[in-house]
Design a protein around this motif. Sequence first.
Motif, PDB file in Angstrom:
ATOM      1  N   ILE A 135      -9.388  15.001   3.810  1.00  0.00           N
ATOM      2  CA  ILE A 135      -8.570  14.672   4.632  1.00  0.00           C
ATOM      3  C   ILE A 135      -7.973  14.199   2.911  1.00  0.00           C
ATOM      4  O   ILE A 135      -8.160  14.494   2.153  1.00  0.00           O
ATOM      5  CB  ILE A 135      -8.748  13.111   4.952  1.00  0.00           C
ATOM      6  CG1 ILE A 135      -9.351  12.585   3.958  1.00  0.00           C
ATOM      7  CG2 ILE A 135      -9.769  12.745   6.668  1.00  0.00           C
ATOM      8  CD1 ILE A 135      -9.844  10.911   3.802  1.00  0.00           C
ATOM      9  N   PHE A 136      -6.121  13.996   3.079  1.00  0.00           N
ATOM     10  CA  PHE A 136      -5.386  14.279   2.314  1.00  0.00           C
ATOM     11  C   PHE A 136      -4.600  12.270   2.809  1.00  0.00           C
ATOM     12  O   PHE A 136      -3.763  12.346   3.954  1.00  0.00           O
ATOM     13  CB  PHE A 136      -4.286  15.399   2.717  1.00  0.00           C
ATOM     14  CG  PHE A 136      -2.822  15.647   1.685  1.00  0.00           C
ATOM     15  CD1 PHE A 136      -2.672  14.797   0.268  1.00  0.00           C
ATOM     16  CD2 PHE A 136      -3.140  16.947   1.340  1.00  0.00           C
ATOM     17  CE1 PHE A 136      -2.071  14.950  -0.722  1.00  0.00           C
ATOM     18  CE2 PHE A 136      -2.424  17.040   0.195  1.00  0.00           C
ATOM     19  CZ  PHE A 136      -2.005  16.262  -0.394  1.00  0.00           C
ATOM     20  N   LEU A 137      -4.789  11.901   1.779  1.00  0.00           N
ATOM     21  CA  LEU A 137      -5.008  10.396   1.296  1.00  0.00           C
ATOM     22  C   LEU A 137      -3.486  10.135   0.844  1.00  0.00           C
ATOM     23  O   LEU A 137      -3.024  10.824   0.083  1.00  0.00           O
ATOM     24  CB  LEU A 137      -6.108   9.315   0.322  1.00  0.00           C
ATOM     25  CG  LEU A 137      -7.320   9.557   0.477  1.00  0.00           C
ATOM     26  CD1 LEU A 137      -7.427   9.060  -0.405  1.00  0.00           C
ATOM     27  CD2 LEU A 137      -7.286   8.495   1.740  1.00  0.00           C
ATOM     28  N   SER A 138      -2.904   9.374   1.947  1.00  0.00           N
ATOM     29  CA  SER A 138      -1.194   9.234   1.218  1.00  0.00           C
ATOM     30  C   SER A 138      -1.853   7.975  -0.171  1.00  0.00           C
ATOM     31  O   SER A 138      -2.645   7.748  -0.093  1.00  0.00           O
ATOM     32  CB  SER A 138      -0.748   8.114   2.189  1.00  0.00           C
ATOM     33  OG  SER A 138      -1.383   7.163   2.448  1.00  0.00           O
ATOM     34  N   LEU A 139      -0.200   7.844  -1.052  1.00  0.00           N
ATOM     35  CA  LEU A 139      -0.210   7.008  -1.809  1.00  0.00           C
ATOM     36  C   LEU A 139      -0.921   5.501  -1.059  1.00  0.00           C
ATOM     37  O   LEU A 139      -1.846   4.871  -2.327  1.00  0.00           O
ATOM     38  CB  LEU A 139       0.688   6.692  -2.389  1.00  0.00           C
ATOM     39  CG  LEU A 139       0.268   5.603  -3.861  1.00  0.00           C
ATOM     40  CD1 LEU A 139       0.128   6.392  -4.752  1.00  0.00           C
ATOM     41  CD2 LEU A 139       2.012   5.744  -4.558  1.00  0.00           C
ATOM     42  N   ALA A 140      -0.220   5.119  -0.139  1.00  0.00           N
ATOM     43  CA  ALA A 140      -0.574   3.318  -0.056  1.00  0.00           C
ATOM     44  C   ALA A 140      -2.195   3.765   0.944  1.00  0.00           C
ATOM     45  O   ALA A 140      -2.842   2.744   0.509  1.00  0.00           O
ATOM     46  CB  ALA A 140      -0.412   3.306   1.503  1.00  0.00           C
ATOM     47  N   GLN A 141      -2.797   5.044   1.204  1.00  0.00           N
ATOM     48  CA  GLN A 141      -4.558   4.871   1.672  1.00  0.00           C
ATOM     49  C   GLN A 141      -5.195   4.780   0.343  1.00  0.00           C
ATOM     50  O   GLN A 141      -5.985   4.035   0.034  1.00  0.00           O
ATOM     51  CB  GLN A 141      -4.852   5.996   2.750  1.00  0.00           C
ATOM     52  CG  GLN A 141      -4.144   5.885   3.649  1.00  0.00           C
ATOM     53  CD  GLN A 141      -3.945   7.154   4.767  1.00  0.00           C
ATOM     54  OE1 GLN A 141      -4.521   8.224   3.784  1.00  0.00           O
ATOM     55  NE2 GLN A 141      -4.103   7.187   6.255  1.00  0.00           N
ATOM     56  N   ALA A 142      -4.478   5.796  -0.617  1.00  0.00           N
ATOM     57  CA  ALA A 142      -5.796   5.632  -1.451  1.00  0.00           C
ATOM     58  C   ALA A 142      -5.241   4.054  -2.683  1.00  0.00           C
ATOM     59  O   ALA A 142      -6.212   3.611  -3.249  1.00  0.00           O
ATOM     60  CB  ALA A 142      -4.793   6.494  -2.336  1.00  0.00           C
ATOM     61  N   GLN A 143      -4.219   3.579  -2.494  1.00  0.00           N
ATOM     62  CA  GLN A 143      -3.925   1.969  -3.065  1.00  0.00           C
ATOM     63  C   GLN A 143      -4.827   0.989  -2.560  1.00  0.00           C
ATOM     64  O   GLN A 143      -5.651   0.240  -3.059  1.00  0.00           O
ATOM     65  CB  GLN A 143      -2.277   1.309  -3.019  1.00  0.00           C
ATOM     66  CG  GLN A 143      -1.546   2.841  -4.083  1.00  0.00           C
ATOM     67  CD  GLN A 143      -0.196   2.183  -4.499  1.00  0.00           C
ATOM     68  OE1 GLN A 143       0.177   1.373  -2.881  1.00  0.00           O
ATOM     69  NE2 GLN A 143       0.970   2.209  -5.022  1.00  0.00           N
TER      70      GLN A 143
END
Length: 140
Positions: free
Chosen positions: A40-48
């Motif tokens: 998957i490619f995490l969004s910044l919000a998902q990583a945060q």
Amino acid sequence: MAIERTLSIIKPDATRRNLTGKINAKFEEAGLRIVAQKRIFLSLAQAQKFYEVHKDRPFFGELTEFMASEPVVVQVLEGEGAIAKNREVMGATNPANAEDGTIRKEFALSVGENSVHGSDAPETAAEEIAYFFSGLELVG
Ligand code: DAT
Ligand code: MG
């Protein structure tokens, strides 16, 4: 020791260098079964959200931007004492302190770009698995 499940992430520095297979071999050699896996490619919000526990640490921005910079492979590992066993196979957070033969000793580039994530306790393992996978995706 009970059969456990833990959440593992192969981080962008490792997916970029095509190390997914070599890292998975380390898990399997240690007796950990990969019972779910996806790229998957995490969004910044998902990583945060995933790393929320570290939000007040000085490296939070660097960490979350790195995790959202390129694809990752998220996976669930299963086995006897899987949480501690995975941490053992991963090696210390800072590769300079990691034991020979561990993933971080062999592959990590730095304390930040350290190739893998692994849950650190039963409670976090359960939360982190549920963050990425539905029950139907776990095939033991
Ligand atoms: P681990 O990944 O071994 O569980 P952690 O939970 O303490 O380590 O930190 C999460 C991640 O944050 C870690 O894998 C890499 C990054 N990190 C930790 N300490 C850091 C530091 N001093 N400088 C830069 N990044 C750091
Ligand atoms: Mg941690």
